[in-house]
Design an enzyme around this catalytic site. Structure first.
Site, short mmCIF file in Angstrom:
data_model
loop_
_atom_site.label_atom_id
_atom_site.label_comp_id
_atom_site.label_asym_id
_atom_site.label_seq_id
_atom_site.Cartn_x
_atom_site.Cartn_y
_atom_site.Cartn_z
N ARG A 75 0.80 -1.22 0.00
CA ARG A 75 0.00 0.00 0.00
C ARG A 75 0.84 1.27 0.00
NH1 ARG A 75 0.18 -2.14 5.05
NH2 ARG A 75 0.63 -0.76 6.82
N ALA A 88 -0.20 10.26 20.39
CA ALA A 88 0.80 11.07 21.08
C ALA A 88 1.47 12.05 20.13
CB ALA A 88 1.84 10.17 21.74
N ALA A 89 1.86 11.57 18.94
CA ALA A 89 2.51 12.45 17.97
C ALA A 89 1.51 13.48 17.43
CB ALA A 89 3.09 11.62 16.82
N CYS A 124 -9.50 19.56 21.35
CA CYS A 124 -10.61 20.33 21.92
C CYS A 124 -11.67 19.44 22.55
CB CYS A 124 -11.26 21.19 20.84
SG CYS A 124 -10.62 22.88 20.80
N CYS A 148 6.03 -0.25 18.16
CA CYS A 148 7.10 -0.21 19.15
C CYS A 148 6.55 -0.28 20.58
CB CYS A 148 7.99 1.02 18.96
SG CYS A 148 7.10 2.58 18.99
#
Length: 596
Positions: free
Chosen positions: A60, A121-122, A162, A174
């Site tokens: 992909r 998180a990122a 928000c 990971c």
């Protein structure tokens, strides 16, 4: 008369050739996006991704070929995109966007940031960096046949944080393989292990340590060295886990990948701020089992066994599944089914033993069965559609038409108006947002006598509120420093309880993350009545429960031009109706092109 360059107005085409954009992520969406950008006329692009190319990506992620396996995604994506447009200026970073080198000044270089990420998180981090730099952000994601794109602009629209998000149901590889911190991480790992040993092996479901984990090596040279460790033309020698298990006689200790735990301990950077795993000593457990194991009462499915009890359950389930596989003959496979007792025993035992290794409270079979969910596949065509929509929203922004930007949902089936693509108006910022409000503030309910400073730092500030390097001071009139991001300054505080510093009901803490240019005021609400295994609660939030659907026919009838079409942005829980992608978003954090 309007002058055109290709299909674009000349002014817009000129803007594309001079503006600088940042693409975060070079995976499923990122590959399609990078190709679209250079073909549209963007000339100055920077792309960052911490991952390396795996064989499983090739179905992909079309900028990659077999010869690229093991190399940096960002670097190879750059090289492949340049073949479409050699005159483009593309800079690639094989690194984590959460590395402190990519600070607010770094983000201010760009006119536009486009996210193609696979974890929350990122996303939270990039959201905050773009708010701090006041740069428009285009957020995107896919989940199977579903997808969405939305635009975030400081002061004009809701930011990514928000609205409260439900508990994340998909996780970076990971985390599963190296640093599990929640029972669900161990349950997913156990299901992967089942497939590796008895089912259809999938490279996306690897269980061994992830050596490309960015946390294991913050030094870009080290990560780059790992990324280029194999220079052969895709010649990566893979040993079938099934074959390996047969060679060991399905030894239960080796089947549990205990050698991998020992290897993880050598990745010492992972354990600087985490508790390191403790390998199981199978022989010692067996010798001490008679004196330590105590009878367990209650319904069988709701019992939580001791460590040796789960060792015995694991051994018995492995033997049963091994016999079933042999009876089916050479080349046969077993399919995991939560209603198949041996398969469920295997996942329950393997997950609980991994929880014990990583110092988590073990769970009953009933709990494990209720948490074990399905993995949503990544679909190439979904990524392609979403990448195209990202570019279209980007063109609106660069044309100065931010007010015409929309959140766009890609649905699996046409809605009542026979549309697969459903645009809806962007919501304004939430006055109660703990990220983009003028003075972000939250109330956290916890037990000050049981909550340690390390838990405040790791579980609350980093995991829950997405900070990277928090500094915390107590608003006690003295400015007492509780946590410092400078290494070594406050480590002695980590094992102390909040009450040891005079923190009590009604205390206020100021948490600063200077990398994110972000300050959060925390009101402490002391309680001794939290549920079992719950360390804290954010007051006024119920992230796992969305409000019930509301059918407001008058509102639907008053909407024209397909601006809402019974859909809402991913950051909202309002107006769930038939065909609304929110039913997926509320369980899968939709914005996830899953790369395990």
């Amino acid at each position: 008369m309007v002058q055109l360059v290709g299909s674009l107005r000349k002014e817009l085409a000129d803007s594309l050739s001079t503006c600088k954009v940042l693409v975060v992520g070079a995976g499923g969406i990122g590959c399609e996006l990078l190709k679209n950008l250079v073909l549209t006329g963007f000339k100055n692009i920077e792309v960052i991704d911490l991952d390396t190319i795996d064989v499983s990506n090739l179905n992909r992620q079309f900028l990659f070929q077999k010869k690229h396996v093991g190399k940096s995604k960002a670097q190879v994506a750059k090289e492949s995109a340049l073949q479409f447009c050699p005159s483009a200026n593309i800079t690639a970073y094989h690194d984590s966007i959460m590395n402190p080198d990519y600070n607010v000044e770094f983000f201010r270089k760009f006119m536009l940031v486009m996210n193609a990420l696979d974890n929350r998180a990122a996303r939270n981090h990039v959201n905050r960096m773009c708010l701090a730099a006041d740069i428009p952000l285009i957020e995107s994601g896919t989940a199977g046949y579903l997808g969405q794109v939305t635009v975030i602009k400081k002061g004009m629209t809701e930011c990514y944080e928000c609205q409260p998000k439900p508990t994340q149901k998909t996780f970076p590889g990971c985390t599963i393989r190296n640093t599990p911190s929640e029972p669900i991480h161990c349950i997913v790992w156990a299901k992967y292990l089942f497939n590796q040993l008895f089912g259809e092996e999938d490279a996306d479901q690897e269980v061994s340590p992830d050596t490309a984990d960015p946390e294991a090596a913050w030094n870009p040279e080290e990560t780059a060295a790992r990324a280029t460790a194999s220079e052969k033309d895709g010649d990566i020698k893979r040993i079938s886990t099934k074959e390996w298990a047969r060679s060991t006689g399905y030894d239960p200790c080796q089947t549990l990948q205990q050698d991998d735990i020992m290897y993880l301990l050598t990745m010492d950077k992972l354990w600087k701020k985490r508790k390191a795993p403790t390998p199981l000593d199978w022989q010692q457990l067996e010798n001490s089992s008679m004196s330590e194991e105590t009878p367990v009462s209650g319904l069988k499915d709701q019992q939580v066994l001791g460590v040796w009890g789960y060792c015995q359950l694991f051994q018995h389930s492995v033997e049963t599944l091994r016999s079933q596989l042999q009876e089916k003959g050479e080349g046969a496979e077993l399919a995991w089914d939560k209603d198949d007792p041996p398969a469920m025993d295997f996942v329950t035992a393997a997950a609980n033993l991994r929880m014990h290794i990583f110092s988590m409270n073990m769970k009953s079979r009933f709990d494990v069965k209720s948490m074990a969910g399905n993995i949503i596949p990544a679909i190439a065509t979904t990524n392609a559609v979403i990448a195209g929509l990202i570019v279209l929203e980007g063109l609106k922004i660069l044309s100065g038409e931010l007010e015409s930007c929309r959140t766009i949902f890609l649905n699996k089936c046409p809605n009542l108006r026979k549309k697969l693509l459903v645009p809806c108006i962007l919501d304004p910022p939430s006055a109660n947002c703990y990220v983009c409000a003028s003075k972000p503030e939250v109330t956290v309910k916890l037990n000050v006598h049981k909550t340690m400073v390390l838990s405040l730092q790791d579980r609350i500030l980093k995991e829950r509120f997405g900070m990277v390097a928090p500094d915390v001071q107590i608003e006690d009139g003295k400015g007492t420093i509780l946590i410092s991001s400078e290494e070594g300054e406050t480590e002695a505080n980590n094992s102390k309880f909040l009450a040891d510093f005079g923190i009590r009901n009604g205390s206020r803490l100021q948490a600063d993350d200077f990398l994110q240019d972000y300050t959060l005021l925390i009101n402490v609400l002391h309680t001794e009545e939290l549920e079992r295994d719950v360390e804290f609660e954010v007051v006024g939030e119920a992230p796992d429960k969305a409000p019930p659907p509301q059918n407001n026919q008058e509102e639907v009838n008053s909407i024209t031009n397909g601006n809402k079409d019974s859909a809402q942005p991913s950051t909202s829980y309002k107006g769930q109706q038939e065909g609304d992608i929110m039913s997926v978003d509320s369980t899968n954090d939709l914005a996830t092109e899953m790369l395990f």
